[in-house]
Design an enzyme around this catalytic site. Structure first.
Site, mmCIF file in Angstrom:
data_model
loop_
_atom_site.group_PDB
_atom_site.id
_atom_site.type_symbol
_atom_site.label_atom_id
_atom_site.label_comp_id
_atom_site.label_asym_id
_atom_site.label_seq_id
_atom_site.Cartn_x
_atom_site.Cartn_y
_atom_site.Cartn_z
ATOM 1 N N HIS A 62 10.809 5.413 42.588
ATOM 2 C CA HIS A 62 10.898 5.446 44.056
ATOM 3 C C HIS A 62 10.514 4.105 44.691
ATOM 4 C CE1 HIS A 62 10.397 6.472 48.231
ATOM 5 N NE2 HIS A 62 9.085 6.304 48.162
ATOM 6 N N HIS A 86 3.371 0.752 48.070
ATOM 7 C CA HIS A 86 3.142 1.506 49.311
ATOM 8 C C HIS A 86 2.583 2.915 49.104
ATOM 9 C CE1 HIS A 86 7.223 3.147 48.495
ATOM 10 N NE2 HIS A 86 6.817 4.180 49.210
ATOM 11 N N GLU A 90 -2.258 6.310 48.558
ATOM 12 C CA GLU A 90 -2.118 7.716 48.963
ATOM 13 C C GLU A 90 -2.091 8.657 47.766
ATOM 14 O OE1 GLU A 90 1.048 10.519 51.453
ATOM 15 O OE2 GLU A 90 1.180 8.340 51.579
ATOM 16 N N ASP A 91 -1.483 8.227 46.662
ATOM 17 C CA ASP A 91 -1.225 9.142 45.548
ATOM 18 C C ASP A 91 -1.986 8.815 44.266
ATOM 19 O OD1 ASP A 91 0.564 10.531 47.153
ATOM 20 O OD2 ASP A 91 2.261 9.281 46.555
ATOM 21 N N ASP A 154 11.665 3.118 52.661
ATOM 22 C CA ASP A 154 10.995 4.230 51.974
ATOM 23 C C ASP A 154 11.635 5.562 52.375
ATOM 24 O OD1 ASP A 154 8.956 5.882 50.756
ATOM 25 O OD2 ASP A 154 8.037 6.023 52.740
#
Length: 799
Positions: A62, A86, A90-91, A154
């Site tokens: 991705h 990016h 967050e992940d 994105d």
């Protein structure tokens, strides 16, 4: 796993080749640091190790695809590295601080701007997380516009892979957010290809049956009309060769969502696309654009009303082209776009076109200096304005940015030809404040294309507007807040209200609220229990007392209809989720409430049409419409029965009607209340008419000389006078706002009182009733004093 093994595995199994991508970047960016880029890729791949996309492929695919999209826009090195990283904060277990240590502050800031807020803090309100994450994105974008380009890339890849999500409701939610937020942003930035692909992907998931139908239909049309397209291109190439014009001509594919939007306006528009083709002509310079236009019009007959010159008057996002539609071979319509190579670059890449040409500035400067990046600052201004407003919710924030910033734009003009850019559905109010705050504050009416119109009139592309102003300072109309579409106009109107004294604000706030109560049929403000007022004030912590609420109404920070809606909450109408075709062929029956309205206006040509146009603009239906001229004053009276679904529609309808030039007042009619009132009046006059006869009968049939009996009849008559006049007066004030504070009302009150007094003294004289003069005259004087005080209050309110 070693770096080489990792790269080989990704390339072999999933087609992910960072080395090849780095070489592509090097072609347009010679100073590109390949090692730093590959280091970032390796870091992201290891951070996301073990994570899979919904499709089952490694998560690193991705960020890689996001970078590929950005490479097509020729973006800078920091953006490419930030795109790779990016999703890391967050992940994964890595933080923004970790990224800053490894790749620097600039990259860390870009990544932070894209990163959503933590799920941990929003476990019970994910919608709040979504809105707050958008606010954070906009805040960072206002400081560095490169952030939104990364976010768009994105989102584009996420939309391309959206079919892997197994929950239809999640697909719809993501698609709707994309269509309502990110597509308009791409349009503002002028990135046409990215915007169009996002639109069509959203269309596919939101309206699948309509998408399939239009897609198949356009495919059939494309095959059927291809010979005619080729014939048209051949004819043009021969003509251009004779005129020594070097042009590139090719057919362009119309975007499906654009066709769908026109179909919503009128289903018949769909048939136009069955017999039409689209061509694009790219030439060397601006002069050749107009030369080519002349050649096209000499070969084919132009269709009236289908020519637009976006070269002389560019769109807000910088788009420039000549548009024209002609009648082609065998009656097939041919739509042309004519532009230069530079205009084509601007149209395709928009704000990112600066990456292709300006080497003297940093890439951040290229974007920041572009007027197309100012929308993020505008969103921040909206947020600041809402922070000062009572009851401003996240839903209102989203509604404001959608209506003011993200909506399509129109170009309007001053009489001297200055272009004023406004959102679609903007009014003359927005136009006036776009010129200057004083022009807006002093505005009386507007002249649009030579016709005098009210300030609430909606503007259309190409309108020439002249604002007619007052010679003396004045305060804007409160209703303008409902008609102003831009935050600029609303903020300046609110600023003007705040300059008024508190005492004036209290009076204005009370009048505005009473006006709203009259529209809702809720009676008098003074009759609303204090506890209810206090409860409303306590609901909004910024207001300590109900007087503060009234001041808020006057300042425009709170609308009076909010008070009415709080007293009588309204239910939301469920959205019709069927496809457009089904909605069109099988419309659902809607529940409605009939509202009776009386409009008093000066007599003018087209006045009824203006009234009905208001209903059309608000999407309201009229069950009954009657218009006539009053006998004495020759005023135009229009009585309407309108179908509404909630009180907000009633309030908006009244304010729209009051903005029509020449309208003196708009009243809501309550037939049941009028019936009760007339019945009360009839009963009152009947009682006073038969009262003497009752007395005569009693005196003639009942032999009594007891003064107590006659006094009882007299005093009860006076008390009846008090009671009836008082009740009828209050009933009139509650039920008939148009008579509440008028000379007519007081004339009727005095007439009723005089009739009662004459009847009373006639009874005393003719029936020789004995009584205590002191008591009787005291009661009469007391009643007259009450009426006198009420009349003085009325006179003071008139001053």
């Amino acid at each position: 796993m070693s770096k080489d093994t990792l790269f080989k595995t990704l390339e072999k199994d999933y087609g992910v080749n960072p080395d090849s991508l780095a070489r592509d970047v090097k072609r347009y960016l010679p100073s590109f640091h390949e090692k730093k880029f590959l280091k970032a890729f390796e870091f992201a791949a290891k951070a996301h190790d073990g994570q899979k996309r919904k499709s089952g492929v490694p998560y690193i695919t991705h960020p890689f695809e996001t970078v590929k999209i950005l490479v097509s826009l020729h973006v800078d090195e920091d953006m490419l590295i930030a795109a790779l990283l990016h999703d890391v904060p967050e992940d994964t277990e890595y933080t923004i601080e970790d990224i800053e240590v490894r790749f620097g502050k600039k990259v860390a800031f870009l990544v932070d701007g894209i990163t959503k807020l933590s799920k941990v803090h929003y476990q019970h309100d994910m919608l709040k997380r979504q809105v707050d994450s958008l606010k954070k994105l906009f805040l960072h974008t206002a400081e560095d516009p490169r952030i939104i380009l990364i976010k768009l890339a994105d989102r584009l890849h996420n939309m391309r892979t959206l079919h892997y999500h197994d929950k239809p409701e999640k697909r719809s939610r993501i698609a709707r957010e994309t269509l309502e937020i990110f597509v308009p942003i791409a349009n503002l930035l002028g990135i046409e290809e990215l915007k169009s692909e996002l639109e069509d992907l959203c269309f596919r998931y939101l309206y699948p049956s309509d998408y399939t139908m239009i897609s198949e239909r356009m495919q059939v049309s494309k095959v059927r009309n291809k010979p005619l397209l080729d014939q048209t291109i051949d004819s043009l190439e021969k003509e251009f060769k004779e005129h020594n014009i070097h042009a590139t001509i090719y057919g362009r594919i119309r975007k499906l969502y654009g066709i769908y939007k026109r179909m919503i306006e009128d289903v018949m528009n769909l048939h136009e696309y069955d017999n039409s083709v689209a061509l694009r002509i790219i030439v060397q310079d601006r002069e050749e654009c107009y030369q080519v236009l002349g050649i096209v019009h000499s070969l084919f007959k132009p269709k009236p009303g289908k020519f637009k010159d976006y070269i002389a008057v560019p769109k807000r996002n910088g788009y420039q082209s000549l548009h024209t539609t002609v009648f082609g071979y065998e009656g097939v319509m041919v739509s042309f776009q004519i532009r230069t190579h530079q205009m084509h670059l601007e149209a395709e890449y928009g704000i990112a076109s600066g990456y292709f040409e300006d080497a003297s500035k940093t890439k951040k400067q290229v974007l920041s200096d572009d007027s197309r990046s100012m929308w993020a600052m505008k969103i921040m201004q909206i947020q600041e304005a809402l922070d000062q407003e009572a009851g401003a919710s996240d839903e209102k924030f989203m509604a404001e940015i959608k209506s003011d910033v993200l909506r399509d734009r129109i170009s309007t003009f001053t009489p001297r030809g200055k272009q004023i850019d406004l959102p679609v559905s903007a009014t003359c109010i927005d136009f006036a404040y776009a010129i200057h705050s004083e022009v807006g504050n002093r505005a009386l009416k507007a002249e649009v294309n030579g016709h005098i119109v009210p300030m609430a009139t909606r503007l259309h592309p190409g309108d020439t507007v002249n604002i007619i102003t007052s010679d003396i300072p004045r305060t804007p109309d409160q209703a303008w807040l409902d008609f102003a579409k831009t935050n600029n106009a609303k903020s300046k109107i609110l600023e003007a209200f705040k300059k008024v004294s508190r005492q004036e604000k209290l009076k204005t706030g009370a009048k505005l609220l009473q006006k709203e109560l009259d529209r809702a049929g809720l009676g008098l403000l003074k009759d609303i229990p204090g506890k209810q007022k206090k409860r409303f004030a306590d609901k909004y912590k910024r207001y300590q007392t109900f007087d503060d609420v009234l001041v808020g109404f006057a300042e425009g920070t709170m609308r009076p209809r909010l008070f009415v809606n709080t007293l009588y909450p309204q239910k939301d109408v469920p959205r019709d989720k069927r496809s457009f075709i089904r909605q069109h062929l099988f419309p659902q029956r809607k529940q409605f409430t009939p509202v009776h309205i009386k409009i008093v206006s000066r007599d003018a040509v087209g006045q009824l049409k203006k009234i009905l146009d208001v209903l059309k603009d608000l999407n309201l239906s009229s069950l009954r419409t009657v218009g006539y001229l009053s006998f004495f004053k020759q005023l135009f009276i229009c009585r309407l029965t309108v179908c509404v679904h909630n009180y907000s529609q009633v309030s908006q309808l009244f304010e729209s009607l009051e903005q029509i030039d020449g309208v003196k007042r708009v009243e809501r009619l309550y037939w049941h209340k009028k019936f009760v009132f007339l019945l009360g009046c009839l009963a009152t006059f009947s009682v006073w008419a038969v009262h003497p006869y009752i007395l005569f009968y009693i005196k003639s049939s009942v032999a009594t000389t007891d003064p107590l009996f006659s006094n009882f009849l007299l005093y009860s008559g006076i008390l009846m006078l008090f009671l009836v006049v008082y009740l009828l007066k209050n009933m009139t004030q509650r039920s008939f706002p148009e008579l509440r504070e008028t000379g007519t009302f007081w004339g009727l009150t005095l007439l009723l009182t005089a009739f009662a007094f004459v009847t009373l003294f006639a009874e005393i004289y003719f029936f020789d009733i004995t009584f205590d003069w002191f008591v009787v005259m005291s009661l009469i004087l007391l009643f007259c004093a009450y009426l006198g005080l009420e009349y003085l209050r009325f006179q003071r309110s008139e001053l």
